[in-house]
Scaffold this motif. Sequence first.
Motif, PDB file in Angstrom:
ATOM      1  N   THR A   1       0.809  -1.212   0.000  1.00  0.00           N
ATOM      2  CA  THR A   1       0.000   0.000   0.000  1.00  0.00           C
ATOM      3  C   THR A   1       0.844   1.264   0.000  1.00  0.00           C
ATOM      4  O   THR A   1       0.318   2.349  -0.123  1.00  0.00           O
ATOM      5  CB  THR A   1      -0.915   0.035   1.228  1.00  0.00           C
TER       6      THR A   1
ATOM      7  N   ASP B   1       6.012   6.747  -5.019  1.00  0.00           N
ATOM      8  CA  ASP B   1       6.700   7.991  -5.359  1.00  0.00           C
ATOM      9  C   ASP B   1       7.234   8.716  -4.130  1.00  0.00           C
ATOM     10  O   ASP B   1       7.800   9.783  -4.236  1.00  0.00           O
ATOM     11  CB  ASP B   1       5.754   8.938  -6.120  1.00  0.00           C
ATOM     12  N   MET B   2       6.983   8.124  -2.954  1.00  0.00           N
ATOM     13  CA  MET B   2       7.477   8.755  -1.739  1.00  0.00           C
ATOM     14  C   MET B   2       8.545   7.871  -1.119  1.00  0.00           C
ATOM     15  O   MET B   2       8.654   6.697  -1.427  1.00  0.00           O
ATOM     16  CB  MET B   2       6.322   8.958  -0.741  1.00  0.00           C
TER      17      MET B   2
ATOM     18  N   ASP C   1       3.108   4.357  -0.959  1.00  0.00           N
ATOM     19  CA  ASP C   1       3.144   5.200  -2.140  1.00  0.00           C
ATOM     20  C   ASP C   1       4.542   5.122  -2.749  1.00  0.00           C
ATOM     21  O   ASP C   1       5.519   5.507  -2.121  1.00  0.00           O
ATOM     22  CB  ASP C   1       2.807   6.632  -1.737  1.00  0.00           C
TER      23      ASP C   1
END
Lengths: 314, 344
Positions: free
Chosen positions: B99, B103-104, B101
């Motif tokens: 789950t 891109d982080m 992210d």
Amino acid sequence: MDSSKVPEEKLTRTTTVQETVPESVEPPVPRSMPKLNKSPLHGLWALTLRDLRKWYTNPYQLLISLIQPVVWLGIFGKALNFGTFISQSGASPAVQNQILLSTFGTKSYFSFLSVGMLASIILFTAAFSGMSVVFDRRFGFLNKALSTPVSRGAIVVSKVLQSGVRSLIQAGMVLLIAVVLGMDVSNFSVIGLLGAFTLLFFMGFALSSLFVTLALRSSDWQTQMAIINLLNLPLLFASNALFPVKIMPTWLQYVVKFNPVSYAIDGARQLLLGTAGVPSGIYNPLWLDFTVITAFAVALTAVGVVMSWKLLTK
Amino acid sequence: MMPNQRDTKPVSKAIVEVEGLTKTYDGKFKAVDGVSFQIEEGEIFGFLGPNGAGKSTTINMLTTLLSPSSGQAVVCGFDVHKHANDVRRNVGIVPQEYTADEDMTGMANILLCADLYGIPRSDSKPHAMELLNLVELQDAANRKVKTYSGGMRRRLELACGLINYPKLLFMDEPTLGLDVQTRAAVWKYIRMLKQEYHMTLFLTTHYLEEADSLCDRIAIIDHGHIIKIGTPTELKDGIGGDVIVVGVADGEVDLSPDIGKLELVKEVKKNGNEYRIKAESGEEASPQIMDLIRSKGLHVTKISLTKPSLDEAYLELTGRTLREEETNRWATMSQRITMARARS
């Protein structure tokens, strides 16, 4: 309670605490939960910032989103030269200006279209805010957020808010491009700009709420794409973004009157291009534009929040 | 909270109480059908069953992602339906999917989780670093998650699930698609959480050896029903003892009646030169059987002793092996994505 109690930080996992500490002391557990910030704004801000950060750290996304309005303005807007069109039919410059003013509310079609393009980029940004819900669901992030106590409404409003902020910045860039390409700036004023962008922001807010609500249950981006295409072009074409309402067939004029996008554009045109010399009947009263757009934004956001309570928990 | 249950076992009390929990889809299909069980504080409780048995649906109801169609579930003292937010604050979840992210960074992902719980940054920053140390991701903390391997992502999910100091941690298929080393690492963390942090763990799995080696108690679930709950040993004992296979040089003489008379032996089958014997305690029974055969003047050519595995227990209880079940399209797709990303 015991004077020989070992200070908290010394209770590491490797220390044998049994000898110095009474038996009742729990084995080392992680620190307990701190005082929580239960304000719904805390979660809302965190979620909004997440999306915005992803957006501004990826400049390509921003550049690509500007291509479409630039093509519309630079090619479509420049090609459709209504001034030449009229002057070629033998009209004097004074008559030409009169015809343009009474048709478009401005002497330059390019300026007319520029304001339409501000609305257009907001419309497209809003449409894709639903997409971001679909991807969050697809990649599991939505479930992660749902398993935390963050308010369900904050999940929806964060998507709407980030789209609103993005569309404002993008609209600002489109305006700059339009000015560079020859938009009439003679009537620009601080209040006019603020008013126009307020209208556009509310419109973006309303449309994002609509698209986010439609995406709440969806995990399928193809369906979402279909919905975007289904709604976007009619919302754009059946509005005053590209052409004035006056020249449309009567039935279409009714559709345009029901399209909230028209009200935002109508208000923004008055505020950016001025109303000097424009015959009455071209524009709505400004108060009507603001009322319709604000009501539209409040209603759709409320629907989005209410639906989020229902749709996000199955 | 539950004064009537305190007296029997003063130390352990139920942290999860489920009574007749049911989830019906479209008014017909019962994904979970009247499930009842209890989880004691401090234990590792496992849900074992094939894909589509109702494991994830149950977990989703207990973690308030799905609302039950009927029945009751009380988690950490709160009803999942009436006090969903209190349940959410008290439990941690490591979902089946990845789950985080991509891109982080890993750190930013944990901090975002903390923000969603309303944990102030003054606490969540040092705590996130502690948790990243715990799952040995401290060096990757400031790298974007898309550069992580499947195992690293799984560990990051675990760290995220622990950010709110949960008393109870739900792990849905914690080792799905992981390689052997990473699986071992995840098992190590699970044991550590129980032993050193006294956390209660609820995990679902369709790997028998995982349930066997980790869980204090297992519920076998199939078609939305709990078939049996017990410790791994109880479940294995339930199938009726160890299997001893003895080879004898001369197959002419039938020693079955004599072997059957031994006290520990339950069942004997002769198959050519081989005897297949079910016995209560294989270690004690096999020397007795060898003595008996030798006393009849025959040679033992080979002997093997098999302890019943959970696999056999499962087979005995459900009448089938754990295999891929047909589930809905979305569940299958989601699982494929998870497995594909686990291998990346």
